[in-house]
Design a protein around this motif. Structure first.
Motif, PDB file in Angstrom:
ATOM      1  N   LYS A   1       0.840  -1.198   0.000  1.00 32.13           N
ATOM      2  CA  LYS A   1       0.000   0.000   0.000  1.00 32.13           C
ATOM      3  C   LYS A   1       0.873   1.244   0.000  1.00 32.13           C
ATOM      4  O   LYS A   1       2.047   1.201   0.415  1.00 32.13           O
ATOM      5  N   PRO A   2       0.327   2.368  -0.427  1.00 29.34           N
ATOM      6  CA  PRO A   2       1.111   3.609  -0.434  1.00 29.34           C
ATOM      7  C   PRO A   2       1.475   4.038   0.982  1.00 29.34           C
ATOM      8  O   PRO A   2       0.748   3.758   1.933  1.00 29.34           O
ATOM      9  N   ARG A   3       2.590   4.728   1.111  1.00 26.84           N
ATOM     10  CA  ARG A   3       2.980   5.278   2.405  1.00 26.84           C
ATOM     11  C   ARG A   3       2.109   6.475   2.756  1.00 26.84           C
ATOM     12  O   ARG A   3       1.478   7.092   1.886  1.00 26.84           O
ATOM     13  N   PHE A   4       2.095   6.820   4.040  1.00 28.07           N
ATOM     14  CA  PHE A   4       1.240   7.897   4.525  1.00 28.07           C
ATOM     15  C   PHE A   4       1.513   9.211   3.799  1.00 28.07           C
ATOM     16  O   PHE A   4       2.631   9.699   3.759  1.00 28.07           O
ATOM     17  N   GLY A   5       0.453   9.761   3.234  1.00 27.41           N
ATOM     18  CA  GLY A   5       0.521  11.069   2.603  1.00 27.41           C
ATOM     19  C   GLY A   5       0.952  11.083   1.156  1.00 27.41           C
ATOM     20  O   GLY A   5       0.860  12.122   0.494  1.00 27.41           O
ATOM     21  N   VAL A   6       1.394   9.944   0.646  1.00 30.66           N
ATOM     22  CA  VAL A   6       1.917   9.924  -0.729  1.00 30.66           C
ATOM     23  C   VAL A   6       0.810  10.180  -1.751  1.00 30.66           C
ATOM     24  O   VAL A   6       0.962  11.008  -2.658  1.00 30.66           O
ATOM     25  N   VAL A   7      -0.303   9.476  -1.620  1.00 32.27           N
ATOM     26  CA  VAL A   7      -1.405   9.642  -2.584  1.00 32.27           C
ATOM     27  C   VAL A   7      -1.906  11.081  -2.572  1.00 32.27           C
ATOM     28  O   VAL A   7      -2.084  11.712  -3.628  1.00 32.27           O
ATOM     29  N   GLU A   8      -2.118  11.601  -1.385  1.00 31.60           N
ATOM     30  CA  GLU A   8      -2.632  12.967  -1.261  1.00 31.60           C
ATOM     31  C   GLU A   8      -1.644  13.984  -1.823  1.00 31.60           C
ATOM     32  O   GLU A   8      -2.037  14.955  -2.480  1.00 31.60           O
ATOM     33  N   THR A   9      -0.352  13.762  -1.574  1.00 34.35           N
ATOM     34  CA  THR A   9       0.673  14.677  -2.088  1.00 34.35           C
ATOM     35  C   THR A   9       0.698  14.670  -3.610  1.00 34.35           C
ATOM     36  O   THR A   9       0.771  15.730  -4.249  1.00 34.35           O
ATOM     37  N   ILE A  10       0.618  13.493  -4.195  1.00 32.12           N
ATOM     38  CA  ILE A  10       0.593  13.398  -5.653  1.00 32.12           C
ATOM     39  C   ILE A  10      -0.647  14.088  -6.217  1.00 32.12           C
ATOM     40  O   ILE A  10      -0.570  14.861  -7.192  1.00 32.12           O
ATOM     41  N   GLN A  11      -1.786  13.851  -5.600  1.00 36.79           N
ATOM     42  CA  GLN A  11      -3.029  14.445  -6.091  1.00 36.79           C
ATOM     43  C   GLN A  11      -3.013  15.964  -5.991  1.00 36.79           C
ATOM     44  O   GLN A  11      -3.392  16.666  -6.932  1.00 36.79           O
TER      45      GLN A  11
END
Length: 221
Positions: free
Chosen positions: A88-98
């Motif tokens: 799974k993605p690390r904490f905050g990675v998905v949100e940072t990319i978005q």
């Protein structure tokens, strides 16, 4: 800030323990009675290059091995684990990319691992993270000199048409950090499970999760 450059695989998904387990599986498959325990492996991670680690370890044990073949087996075991495990993605990675993409920033994945590792990781992380999220993805064939040489980041900056002062690198290991610094980039240290105790004093900032607003504030100082 016009681009965020993610370094190794474990800046996106913490696969460090899967890597260590894959090494040990490869050793067993090649008839070696080696076992890299976690405490020992942590010190090895201060230098990059899995094949080099195998060769150096063999020398320390007074043994001659085919480091390339063992590393190839390790890659196969690691890729199988990416398919079988619930990475799974690390904490905050998905949100940072978005958030970065919504602001028009470029996103790059400046890794020098095998393309097979990248493809399987991307497949495992869908739909949270996808290949299409990245403006550029490097692999082991992109440059001749691996990190800590600056070649990977220099190549990425040239390909993106960006200057170091306008970008930020995110790295989880010391070789990656040195590579980013050598290329003139500010670097955020985002250690993984097995590099958390390494000395990231040369990083511009140290975090245990990503936050886009904090990245922006850092670059504004």
């Amino acid at each position: 800030m016009s681009a965020i450059l993610f370094g190794s695989i474990s800046t996106i998904s913490d696969t460090s323990e899967l890597q260590r387990q894959a090494f040990n599986q490869a050793f067993k498959a090649h008839g070696l009675n080696w076992c890299w325990h976690r405490a020992e492996y942590l010190t090895m991670l201060e230098n990059s290059g899995g094949q080099n680690r195998i060769a150096d370890y063999a020398d320390s044990m007074g043994q001659t091995v085919d480091a390339e073949a063992i590393h190839r087996s390790k890659s196969e075991f690691f890729q199988n684990s990416l398919t079988e495990s619930q990475v799974k993605p690390r904490f905050g990675v998905v949100e940072t990319i978005q958030r970065a993409k919504s602001k028009g920033l470029k996103i790059a994945f400046v890794t020098t691992t095998a393309q097979g590792n990248i493809s399987l990781l991307m497949a495992a992380l869908q739909p949270s993270i996808q290949v299409a999220d990245f403006d550029l993805i490097l692999n082991a064939d992109s440059v001749d000199r691996p990190k800590p040489d600056k070649a990977a980041y220099t190549f990425a900056l040239a390909s993106l048409g960006e200057q170091p002062d306008d970008c930020i690198a995110i790295e989880d290991n010391l070789s990656g950090l040195e590579s980013a610094i050598a290329a003139g980039l500010d670097c955020i240290a985002f250690p993984n499970e097995n590099t958390a105790d390494h000395d990231f004093k040369r990083a511009n900032h140290l975090v245990d999760q990503l936050n886009f607003e904090e990245l922006q504030k850092f670059l504004a100082t």
